[in-house]
Design an enzyme around this catalytic site. Structure first.
Site, PDB file in Angstrom:
ATOM      1  N   CYS A   2       0.834  -1.195   0.000  1.00 19.26           N
ATOM      2  CA  CYS A   2       0.000   0.000   0.000  1.00 19.26           C
ATOM      3  C   CYS A   2       0.873   1.250   0.000  1.00 19.26           C
ATOM      4  CB  CYS A   2      -0.875   0.017   1.243  1.00 19.26           C
ATOM      5  SG  CYS A   2      -1.826  -1.485   1.445  1.00 19.26           S
ATOM      6  N   ARG A  27       2.167   1.023  -5.922  1.00 19.86           N
ATOM      7  CA  ARG A  27       2.257   0.148  -4.748  1.00 19.86           C
ATOM      8  C   ARG A  27       0.998  -0.683  -4.534  1.00 19.86           C
ATOM      9  NH1 ARG A  27       5.224   1.277  -0.178  1.00 19.86           N
ATOM     10  NH2 ARG A  27       7.193   2.199  -0.761  1.00 19.86           N
ATOM     11  N   TRP A  74      -3.179  -2.305  -1.564  1.00 17.34           N
ATOM     12  CA  TRP A  74      -2.987  -3.652  -2.097  1.00 17.34           C
ATOM     13  C   TRP A  74      -3.511  -4.565  -0.998  1.00 17.34           C
ATOM     14  CZ3 TRP A  74      -0.380  -8.223  -0.925  1.00 17.34           C
ATOM     15  CH2 TRP A  74      -0.277  -9.150  -1.970  1.00 17.34           C
ATOM     16  N   ASN A  98       0.287   0.888   5.866  1.00 24.21           N
ATOM     17  CA  ASN A  98       0.952  -0.010   4.914  1.00 24.21           C
ATOM     18  C   ASN A  98       1.652  -1.078   5.738  1.00 24.21           C
ATOM     19  OD1 ASN A  98       2.453  -1.220   2.854  1.00 24.21           O
ATOM     20  ND2 ASN A  98       4.106   0.286   3.047  1.00 24.21           N
ATOM     21  N   GLY A  99       1.351  -2.348   5.453  1.00 24.11           N
ATOM     22  CA  GLY A  99       1.991  -3.428   6.207  1.00 24.11           C
ATOM     23  C   GLY A  99       0.962  -4.398   6.754  1.00 24.11           C
ATOM     24  N   GLU A 479      13.027 -15.813 -16.076  1.00 26.20           N
ATOM     25  CA  GLU A 479      12.622 -14.403 -16.011  1.00 26.20           C
ATOM     26  C   GLU A 479      11.653 -14.073 -17.155  1.00 26.20           C
ATOM     27  OE1 GLU A 479      12.472 -11.928 -14.218  1.00 26.20           O
ATOM     28  OE2 GLU A 479      12.460 -10.144 -15.472  1.00 26.20           O
ATOM     29  N   LYS A 483       7.937 -12.642 -16.600  1.00 24.73           N
ATOM     30  CA  LYS A 483       7.496 -11.371 -17.175  1.00 24.73           C
ATOM     31  C   LYS A 483       6.199 -11.558 -17.954  1.00 24.73           C
ATOM     32  CE  LYS A 483       9.287  -9.103 -15.705  1.00 24.73           C
ATOM     33  NZ  LYS A 483      10.259  -8.727 -14.724  1.00 24.73           N
ATOM     34  N   GLU A 486       3.140 -12.350 -15.610  1.00 26.27           N
ATOM     35  CA  GLU A 486       2.653 -11.301 -14.709  1.00 26.27           C
ATOM     36  C   GLU A 486       1.915 -10.180 -15.436  1.00 26.27           C
ATOM     37  OE1 GLU A 486       6.934  -9.189 -13.585  1.00 26.27           O
ATOM     38  OE2 GLU A 486       5.389  -9.214 -12.065  1.00 26.27           O
ATOM     39  N   HIS A 502      12.656 -34.867 -19.124  1.00 25.78           N
ATOM     40  CA  HIS A 502      12.424 -35.578 -17.859  1.00 25.78           C
ATOM     41  C   HIS A 502      11.016 -35.339 -17.329  1.00 25.78           C
ATOM     42  CE1 HIS A 502      16.581 -36.818 -17.793  1.00 25.78           C
ATOM     43  NE2 HIS A 502      16.917 -35.561 -18.073  1.00 25.78           N
ATOM     44  N   LYS A 602       4.078  -3.198  -6.804  1.00 22.66           N
ATOM     45  CA  LYS A 602       5.494  -3.030  -7.121  1.00 22.66           C
ATOM     46  C   LYS A 602       6.409  -3.432  -5.966  1.00 22.66           C
ATOM     47  CE  LYS A 602       8.916  -1.524  -9.621  1.00 22.66           C
ATOM     48  NZ  LYS A 602       9.305  -2.460 -10.686  1.00 22.66           N
TER      49      LYS A 602
END
Ligand code: M6R
Length: 607
Positions: A2, A27, A74, A98-99, A479, A483, A486, A502, A602
């Protein structure tokens, strides 16, 4: 996670709060809200979804007042809804947070036992209710907020606003960052300096456990023990807080395009005058004394570490352990003497990475961090800070921070190789010379954008996509898949090419595109054999390689992207560009929200 902001201003504060929240929206964007005090009366407005919904609401239902707090969320506890949106209110108190308040269940039980009703599913509501309770028992607002803070466990940045108090905000930080901004007869608080950029360039960062009492003309900071604490005020460069798309459609597009420039800056920063060796900032590192490197990070930063493992091991002969922070910290791995612990984080605030760093304190010989935000918690708790100099990254999908992380990590590996004598001075100088050319080569790679855009159009139809790479290209395959998923929401997985047979090859059929990252290097022939195995099962291969690779391995593939030639050690940095552009254009073709993909934020400041 947040974003929070607070303003004791000289003007109507609602539009300024919304503007600051816009700069924090990276955020979180599940809901947003503001509260103000006007003529002593505390009022709030909240809206679900992006900030634009709050702005619309304020047009029809404005809020007056020159003091206020704001929040962009968030969601952690409770779905995105009006009730769960911040600011939370209990009687004369309003709070943004935030948290995570880890002991909120116990606090809720205690409050419920006192007959108090809850209207939200959030942990934050307990903060407001507890403060209200202390006020009802006779405490003044500041004292009530302090008493509440002393009851909270977990990670938080908090700002409190009180009815009847037009010149007071109480703020506190523990585990989540918080910056105080100094104006002329105004005072501000924000999750970061970027939020406060248009308001002031004079910033004081709160330290862990600090609480602050703000009025328009004063700031009193106390440490966790309740003692008055002097925290330095810094003047920050305003260009570091600029937030614009520079003519691009998305922040991500701008940040991809910026890579040659920022990588060039990072290279110059770590090169000595001769350009033939690498210099680290004080206190430096003695690589001859290092037995083992433990590298820890999350997400994209973890893939940067994974790539660097190949470099440190192959170039400098240093054994490397790499782990994701959320696993590392609870596994409680033994850390032997001679170990350097290295943490990589764009934000420098990722909760799991910070906790992993704290686990290593006192165990590792040295704590080193590779960060983009030098004022961040991870940087502040490190013995040696190596900035990546990528500039502000706003797109939730990390791009330029990744390639700058790779660049800095490669330079450290080369320095280690020189000191340990695993490479000659000339060999190191040659690699650095190739590295100096990299920004130009990256510009040439960016010119492949229209080809990648066309390929992405086809990829956007797929339900599943596989990425393959071998050796140092394997982490990049991971990566590339991260990308893509997401921002395009297409299911993507990455495998080491040799591992496919395998098990994962069972996924391959004519509907599954397989992206093969294969520069013409020493492992090329092996990768191409694995690619043939895919094509023999009707897999649609997109081969990303150089001209020689295309002529030797391009027969029968679905499509090829031909990259400029580069020293093999630099391939993961260069080939990041097609991986990023594929993800970007696939997302654009699908019409998803590129800069603010669903469910993500983010900076992940909660566990
Ligand atoms: O700020 P950090 O580098 O510590 O963030 C780590 C991850 O959360 C981050 O890289 C995340 O995976 C990105 N969204 C990837 O694009």
């Amino acid at each position: 996670m947040c974003g929070i902001v607070g303003i004791l201003g000289g003007h109507e504060v609602a539009p300024i709060l919304v503007e600051a929240l816009k700069r924090l929206e990276y955020r979180g964007y599940d809901s947003a809200g503001i509260a103000t005090v006007h003529d002593g009366v505390l009022e709030r407005r909240r809206a679900v979804g992006k900030l634009v919904n709050l702005s619309d609401l304020l047009v029809h239902d404005p809020l007056q007042g020159k003091s206020g707090i704001g929040h962009t969320r968030w969601a952690t506890h409770g779905a995105p809804s009006i009730d769960n949106a911040h600011p939370h209110r209990a009687g004369p108190v309003s709070v943004v947070h935030n948290g995570i308040i880890e002991n909120f269940r116990e606090l809720r039980e205690e409050l419920a036992a006192a007959g108090i009703q809850f209207v939200t599913e959030t942990d934050t509501e307990t903060v407001a209710l507890l403060t209200q309770l202390y006020i009802e028992k006779g405490a003044q607002p500041v004292e009530a907020a302090r008493k509440t803070l002393s009851r909270l466990d977990g990670a938080f940045a908090l700002a409190f606003l009180f009815e009847g108090e037009e010149d007071l905000i109480v703020a506190a930080r523990k585990g989540s960052p918080l910056a105080i901004g100094h104006g002329d007869g105004e005072m501000f608080v924000g999750s970061d300096a970027i939020a406060l950029g248009p308001l002031t360039d004079r910033i004081t960062y709160l330290e862990e456990g600090d609480s602050a009492v703000l009025t328009r003309t004063s700031l009193e900071i106390r440490n966790e023990a309740g003692e008055i604490a002097n925290r330095e005020m810094q003047t920050i460069r305003l260009d570091q807080t600029r937030v614009d798309k520079g003519g691009h459609k998305h922040f991500m597009a701008k940040e991809i395009a910026e890579q040659p420039t920022v990588i060039g800056e990072a290279i110059r920063h770590y090169l000595d005058n001769t350009g033939a060796s690498v210099v680290l900032p004080d206190p430096g590192l003695d690589f001859t004394q290092i037995d083992r490197l433990t590298m820890v990070a999350c997400g994209t930063a973890y893939y940067a570490c994974f790539t660097a493992k190949y470099w440190f091991e192959q170039l400098a002969g240093i054994p490397v352990e790499v782990d994701v922070a959320s696993e590392f910290r609870y596994r409680e791995p033994p850390i032997s003497k001679g170990t350097v612990a290295l943490f990589v984080s764009q934000s420098g605030e990722t909760a799991d990475t910070l906790a992993a760093l704290r686990y290593c304190e006192g165990k590792a010989d040295k704590i080193v961090s590779v960060v983009n935000v030098p004022e961040s918690s991870i940087a502040r708790e490190s013995d040696l800070v190596l900035p990546i100099l990528a500039g502000t990254e706003i797109g939730v999908a990390s791009t330029k921070a990744f390639t700058c992380q790779l660049t800095v990590l490669l330079m450290i590996a080369l320095k280690a190789a020189a000191e340990r004598g695993t490479m000659t001075a000339q060999e190191v100088a040659d690699k650095l010379s190739a590295l100096r050319m990299l920004p130009g080569v990256m510009n040439a790679a960016l010119e492949r954008e229209s080809t990648l855009q066309a390929v992405s159009h086809n990829l956007s139809e797929a339900r599943d996509i596989l990425f393959l790479g071998r050796g140092v290209m394997y982490p990049l395959a991971l990566e590339g898949a991260l990308k893509l998923k997401e921002i395009s929401y297409i299911h993507a997985e990455a495998y080491a090419s040799g591992e496919l047979k395998h098990g994962p090859i069972a996924l391959v059929d004519e509907h599954v595109p397989v992206v093969v990252l294969a520069p013409r290097d020493s492992l090329f022939d092996k990768t191409i054999s694995n690619m043939q195995e895919v094509m023999a099962r009707n897999g649609k291969v997109l081969l990303i390689t150089d001209a020689e690779g295309a002529s030797q391995g391009g027969d029968g593939v679905w499509d090829t992207v031909v990259m400029p030639v580069v020293d093999p050690v630099l391939s993961p940095i260069l080939y990041s560009i097609p991986a990023q552009l594929l993800a970007y254009h696939t997302a654009v073709a699908k019409g998803t929200d590129v800069d603010q993909p669903r469910n993500l934020a983010k900076s992940v400041t909660v566990e």
